[in-house]
Design a protein around this motif. Structure first.
Motif, PDB file in Angstrom:
ATOM      1  N   GLU A  19       0.251   6.104   3.650  1.00  0.00           N
ATOM      2  CA  GLU A  19      -0.583   5.003   3.166  1.00  0.00           C
ATOM      3  C   GLU A  19      -1.238   4.308   4.350  1.00  0.00           C
ATOM      4  O   GLU A  19      -0.635   4.148   5.407  1.00  0.00           O
ATOM      5  CB  GLU A  19       0.265   4.002   2.386  1.00  0.00           C
ATOM      6  CG  GLU A  19      -0.533   2.875   1.745  1.00  0.00           C
ATOM      7  CD  GLU A  19       0.345   1.954   0.919  1.00  0.00           C
ATOM      8  OE1 GLU A  19      -0.168   0.925   0.433  1.00  0.00           O
ATOM      9  OE2 GLU A  19       1.544   2.256   0.769  1.00  0.00           O
ATOM     10  N   GLY A  20      -2.474   3.892   4.158  1.00  0.00           N
ATOM     11  CA  GLY A  20      -3.189   3.195   5.212  1.00  0.00           C
ATOM     12  C   GLY A  20      -4.111   4.113   5.983  1.00  0.00           C
ATOM     13  O   GLY A  20      -4.197   5.315   5.726  1.00  0.00           O
ATOM     14  N   GLN A  48      -3.866  -4.162   8.068  1.00  0.00           N
ATOM     15  CA  GLN A  48      -3.452  -3.255   7.001  1.00  0.00           C
ATOM     16  C   GLN A  48      -2.081  -2.643   7.311  1.00  0.00           C
ATOM     17  O   GLN A  48      -1.815  -2.237   8.442  1.00  0.00           O
ATOM     18  CB  GLN A  48      -4.482  -2.127   6.860  1.00  0.00           C
ATOM     19  CG  GLN A  48      -4.172  -1.124   5.765  1.00  0.00           C
ATOM     20  CD  GLN A  48      -5.137   0.066   5.806  1.00  0.00           C
ATOM     21  OE1 GLN A  48      -5.126   0.847   6.738  1.00  0.00           O
ATOM     22  NE2 GLN A  48      -5.982   0.144   4.788  1.00  0.00           N
ATOM     23  N   ASP A  49      -1.199  -2.608   6.299  1.00  0.00           N
ATOM     24  CA  ASP A  49       0.080  -1.922   6.463  1.00  0.00           C
ATOM     25  C   ASP A  49      -0.144  -0.411   6.455  1.00  0.00           C
ATOM     26  O   ASP A  49      -0.930   0.105   5.658  1.00  0.00           O
ATOM     27  CB  ASP A  49       1.043  -2.293   5.334  1.00  0.00           C
ATOM     28  CG  ASP A  49       1.538  -3.724   5.461  1.00  0.00           C
ATOM     29  OD1 ASP A  49       1.291  -4.338   6.521  1.00  0.00           O
ATOM     30  OD2 ASP A  49       2.163  -4.225   4.515  1.00  0.00           O
ATOM     31  N   THR A  51       1.918   3.331   6.415  1.00  0.00           N
ATOM     32  CA  THR A  51       3.189   4.027   6.199  1.00  0.00           C
ATOM     33  C   THR A  51       3.091   5.443   6.745  1.00  0.00           C
ATOM     34  O   THR A  51       2.219   6.220   6.342  1.00  0.00           O
ATOM     35  CB  THR A  51       3.549   4.070   4.707  1.00  0.00           C
ATOM     36  OG1 THR A  51       3.659   2.735   4.207  1.00  0.00           O
ATOM     37  CG2 THR A  51       4.870   4.787   4.494  1.00  0.00           C
ATOM     38  N   THR A  72       7.140   1.909   7.668  1.00  0.00           N
ATOM     39  CA  THR A  72       5.927   1.135   7.431  1.00  0.00           C
ATOM     40  C   THR A  72       5.685   0.196   8.601  1.00  0.00           C
ATOM     41  O   THR A  72       6.581  -0.555   9.010  1.00  0.00           O
ATOM     42  CB  THR A  72       6.023   0.325   6.132  1.00  0.00           C
ATOM     43  OG1 THR A  72       6.165   1.237   5.028  1.00  0.00           O
ATOM     44  CG2 THR A  72       4.776  -0.521   5.913  1.00  0.00           C
ATOM     45  N   LEU A  73       4.482   0.255   9.150  1.00  0.00           N
ATOM     46  CA  LEU A  73       4.088  -0.581  10.283  1.00  0.00           C
ATOM     47  C   LEU A  73       3.083  -1.625   9.807  1.00  0.00           C
ATOM     48  O   LEU A  73       2.118  -1.299   9.109  1.00  0.00           O
ATOM     49  CB  LEU A  73       3.458   0.277  11.382  1.00  0.00           C
ATOM     50  CG  LEU A  73       4.279   1.463  11.883  1.00  0.00           C
ATOM     51  CD1 LEU A  73       3.475   2.254  12.910  1.00  0.00           C
ATOM     52  CD2 LEU A  73       5.600   0.999  12.479  1.00  0.00           C
ATOM     53  N   GLU A  74       3.325  -2.867  10.185  1.00  0.00           N
ATOM     54  CA  GLU A  74       2.390  -3.937   9.849  1.00  0.00           C
ATOM     55  C   GLU A  74       1.488  -4.188  11.053  1.00  0.00           C
ATOM     56  O   GLU A  74       1.951  -4.526  12.140  1.00  0.00           O
ATOM     57  CB  GLU A  74       3.140  -5.227   9.503  1.00  0.00           C
ATOM     58  CG  GLU A  74       2.214  -6.382   9.131  1.00  0.00           C
ATOM     59  CD  GLU A  74       2.981  -7.644   8.805  1.00  0.00           C
ATOM     60  OE1 GLU A  74       2.338  -8.692   8.604  1.00  0.00           O
ATOM     61  OE2 GLU A  74       4.234  -7.597   8.762  1.00  0.00           O
ATOM     62  N   THR A  75       0.194  -3.980  10.872  1.00  0.00           N
ATOM     63  CA  THR A  75      -0.737  -4.159  11.986  1.00  0.00           C
ATOM     64  C   THR A  75      -1.252  -5.596  12.030  1.00  0.00           C
ATOM     65  O   THR A  75      -1.306  -6.295  11.010  1.00  0.00           O
ATOM     66  CB  THR A  75      -1.927  -3.193  11.863  1.00  0.00           C
ATOM     67  OG1 THR A  75      -2.660  -3.470  10.663  1.00  0.00           O
ATOM     68  CG2 THR A  75      -1.441  -1.752  11.814  1.00  0.00           C
ATOM     69  N   ASN A  76      -1.618  -6.010  13.218  1.00  0.00           N
ATOM     70  CA  ASN A  76      -2.118  -7.365  13.413  1.00  0.00           C
ATOM     71  C   ASN A  76      -3.529  -7.503  12.853  1.00  0.00           C
ATOM     72  O   ASN A  76      -4.381  -6.633  13.070  1.00  0.00           O
ATOM     73  CB  ASN A  76      -2.118  -7.684  14.916  1.00  0.00           C
ATOM     74  CG  ASN A  76      -2.626  -9.077  15.210  1.00  0.00           C
ATOM     75  OD1 ASN A  76      -2.351 -10.013  14.465  1.00  0.00           O
ATOM     76  ND2 ASN A  76      -3.378  -9.222  16.290  1.00  0.00           N
ATOM     77  N   ASP A  77      -3.749  -8.614  12.132  1.00  0.00           N
ATOM     78  CA  ASP A  77      -5.121  -8.887  11.717  1.00  0.00           C
ATOM     79  C   ASP A  77      -5.857  -9.561  12.869  1.00  0.00           C
ATOM     80  O   ASP A  77      -5.273  -9.918  13.886  1.00  0.00           O
ATOM     81  CB  ASP A  77      -5.171  -9.737  10.446  1.00  0.00           C
ATOM     82  CG  ASP A  77      -4.439 -11.059  10.610  1.00  0.00           C
ATOM     83  OD1 ASP A  77      -3.927 -11.320  11.710  1.00  0.00           O
ATOM     84  OD2 ASP A  77      -4.389 -11.831   9.641  1.00  0.00           O
TER      85      ASP A  77
END
Length: 208
Positions: A19-20, A48-49, A51, A72-77
């Motif tokens: 995902e992403g 955007q997260d 996966t 799942t990696l959370e990216t910086n906005d």
């Protein structure tokens, strides 16, 4: 991102995106572990997260044994929602005070910092501030030329947005006015008897 597999038999590891949007390059393979290195710019959509999946296959048994794991990696906005303007649009070299204002920028990782830059006559970018500053407004003067203004807005963890802030057209100072000002200062200097007054006027002349 590292996947570690404890297995007595040879294994194949393959990375994929569940995902992403992220560019992971070519699939990584190995026999016990695999390290997936994501270069700068790999995450294509800020905030955007993403996966990732690693699939491990043991081909030494029949049927083949397949297991997988996901992370799942959370990216910086990055700062968004704002605008930047420069005014006035025209002026005189080293005489007109221009102002660039960046307003209404928001981010989940405050505080924000601002660094103003200009591109003169299409000949490369120069920064008007040596480093980012907390103030979202900057006043400055410029030499003669045409300038495309812009500002880099950065959050506390390094996410940044670059935005244009309009064009400034700066004309050369009036030579006649400059000559008259210099002559007037010279006459005033000759009339001073007090050394302190002379030093004060001389300092003012140097600041022109």
């Amino acid at each position: 991102v590292e996947a570690v597999v404890v297995h007595a038999n040879p294994t194949t590891l393959v990375w994929s995106v569940d995902e992403g949007s992220v560019d992971i390059g070519l699939s990584s393979t190995g026999t016990a572990s695999a390290l997936l290195v994501l270069p700068p710019g790999a995450f294509e959509v800020p905030g955007q997260d993403v996966t990732l999946r690693v699939t491990v296959t043991d081909d030494t048994v029949s049927p083949a044994s397949v297991v997988y794991a996901v992370v799942t990696l959370e990216t910086n906005d990055v700062p968004s929602g704002g605008s930047a303007t420069s005014s006035p649009s025209t002026g005189e070299a080293y005489a007109t005070s221009f102002t660039l204002s960046a307003s209404s920028w928001v981010d989940s990782d405050p505080p924000l910092s601002y660094q103003v830059f200009a591109e003169k006559d299409g000949n490369g970018i120069i920064f008007l501030t040596p480093e980012a500053q907390s103030e979202s407004e900057l006043s400055f003067t410029l030499g003669a030329g045409s300038y495309q203004m812009g500002v880099v807005i950065t959050d506390s963890v390094g996410g940044s947005t670059v935005v244009e802030a309009g064009t400034l057209n700066v004309t050369a100072s009036d030579p006649a006015l400059l000559a008259n000002t210099t002559a007037s200062l010279y006459d005033d200097v000759l009339s001073f008897a007090d050394v302190a007054d002379f030093q004060s006027l001389f300092g003012a002349a140097l600041s022109l």
